[in-house]
Design a protein around this motif. Structure first.
Motif, PDB file in Angstrom:
ATOM      1  N   VAL A   1       0.840  -1.210   0.000  1.00 57.20           N
ATOM      2  CA  VAL A   1       0.000   0.000   0.000  1.00 57.20           C
ATOM      3  C   VAL A   1       0.870   1.254   0.000  1.00 57.20           C
ATOM      4  O   VAL A   1       0.627   2.192  -0.767  1.00 57.20           O
TER       5      VAL A   1
ATOM      6  N   LYS B   1       2.550   1.546  -3.464  1.00 57.63           N
ATOM      7  CA  LYS B   1       1.621   1.791  -4.572  1.00 57.63           C
ATOM      8  C   LYS B   1       0.979   3.176  -4.511  1.00 57.63           C
ATOM      9  O   LYS B   1       0.899   3.869  -5.522  1.00 57.63           O
ATOM     10  N   PHE B   2       0.526   3.590  -3.333  1.00 62.47           N
ATOM     11  CA  PHE B   2      -0.240   4.827  -3.231  1.00 62.47           C
ATOM     12  C   PHE B   2       0.565   6.030  -2.761  1.00 62.47           C
ATOM     13  O   PHE B   2       0.162   7.171  -2.982  1.00 62.47           O
TER      14      PHE B   2
ATOM     15  N   ASN C   1      -4.083   7.192   6.690  1.00 57.35           N
ATOM     16  CA  ASN C   1      -4.118   7.093   5.224  1.00 57.35           C
ATOM     17  C   ASN C   1      -3.881   5.660   4.774  1.00 57.35           C
ATOM     18  O   ASN C   1      -4.567   5.147   3.886  1.00 57.35           O
TER      19      ASN C   1
ATOM     20  N   ASP D   1      -9.372  -0.660   1.378  1.00 55.91           N
ATOM     21  CA  ASP D   1      -9.867  -0.586   0.000  1.00 55.91           C
ATOM     22  C   ASP D   1      -9.166  -1.618  -0.897  1.00 55.91           C
ATOM     23  O   ASP D   1      -9.804  -2.285  -1.708  1.00 55.91           O
ATOM     24  N   GLU D   2      -7.856  -1.735  -0.743  1.00 51.76           N
ATOM     25  CA  GLU D   2      -7.053  -2.591  -1.615  1.00 51.76           C
ATOM     26  C   GLU D   2      -7.287  -4.080  -1.355  1.00 51.76           C
ATOM     27  O   GLU D   2      -7.415  -4.862  -2.287  1.00 51.76           O
TER      28      GLU D   2
ATOM     29  N   GLU E   1      -6.984   3.358   5.457  1.00 46.27           N
ATOM     30  CA  GLU E   1      -8.051   3.509   4.457  1.00 46.27           C
ATOM     31  C   GLU E   1      -7.695   2.784   3.158  1.00 46.27           C
ATOM     32  O   GLU E   1      -8.505   2.038   2.602  1.00 46.27           O
ATOM     33  N   LYS E   2      -6.486   3.007   2.660  1.00 45.27           N
ATOM     34  CA  LYS E   2      -6.066   2.379   1.402  1.00 45.27           C
ATOM     35  C   LYS E   2      -5.942   0.862   1.550  1.00 45.27           C
ATOM     36  O   LYS E   2      -6.252   0.119   0.630  1.00 45.27           O
TER      37      LYS E   2
END
Length: 129
Positions: A63, A66-67, A77, A84-85, A80-81
């Motif tokens: 994560v 990637k983000f 942060n 989602d991922e 959350e990602k």
């Protein structure tokens, strides 16, 4: 003072062998450059096949990479990602623990901002000759 020696032997999925031998004054900065080189080898492998991360730590690093490859981020942060991922719950304290470990290993920088920590990935600048 004793002479430091480190030997690293790797083999990628295609069967190529990598042997690296370090001797002498081995500093933290030099080791970070070696790890960056190892990451570059892995990135080339992952372009052909993208394996799914299987541990919590590798998922969190996935994560981050990637983000947030360049920008700053917080553990919230990442939470959350991450959800989602991977579509699975994870506790904020687990993410904070892993980010703290990444910071201790020199993979991310960490600064105190108010009541929380702000992180940023550490990229070793490459010299062009």
């Amino acid at each position: 003072m004793a002479k430091k020696r480190i030997r690293i032997d790797m083999q990628d999925q295609s069967g190529a062998s990598y042997n690296l031998k370090l001797e002498g004054n081995i500093t933290r900065e030099k080791m970070l450059k070696v790890f960056e080189m190892m990451d570059l080898i892995n990135i080339e492998e992952n372009d052909q096949e993208t394996p799914t991360p299987n541990s919590v730590g590798s998922k969190i690093w996935h994560v981050v990479d990637k983000f947030f490859p360049m920008g700053k981020f917080t553990s919230t942060n990442i939470l959350e990602k991450f959800e989602d991922e991977f579509n699975e719950p994870v506790k904020l304290s687990v993410i904070s623990t892993y980010l703290s470990r990444f910071s201790a290993r020199g993979r991310v920088g960490r600064t105190r901002t108010g009541r929380e920590w702000t992180y940023q990935t550490i990229k070793i600048p490459q010299r062009h000759q």
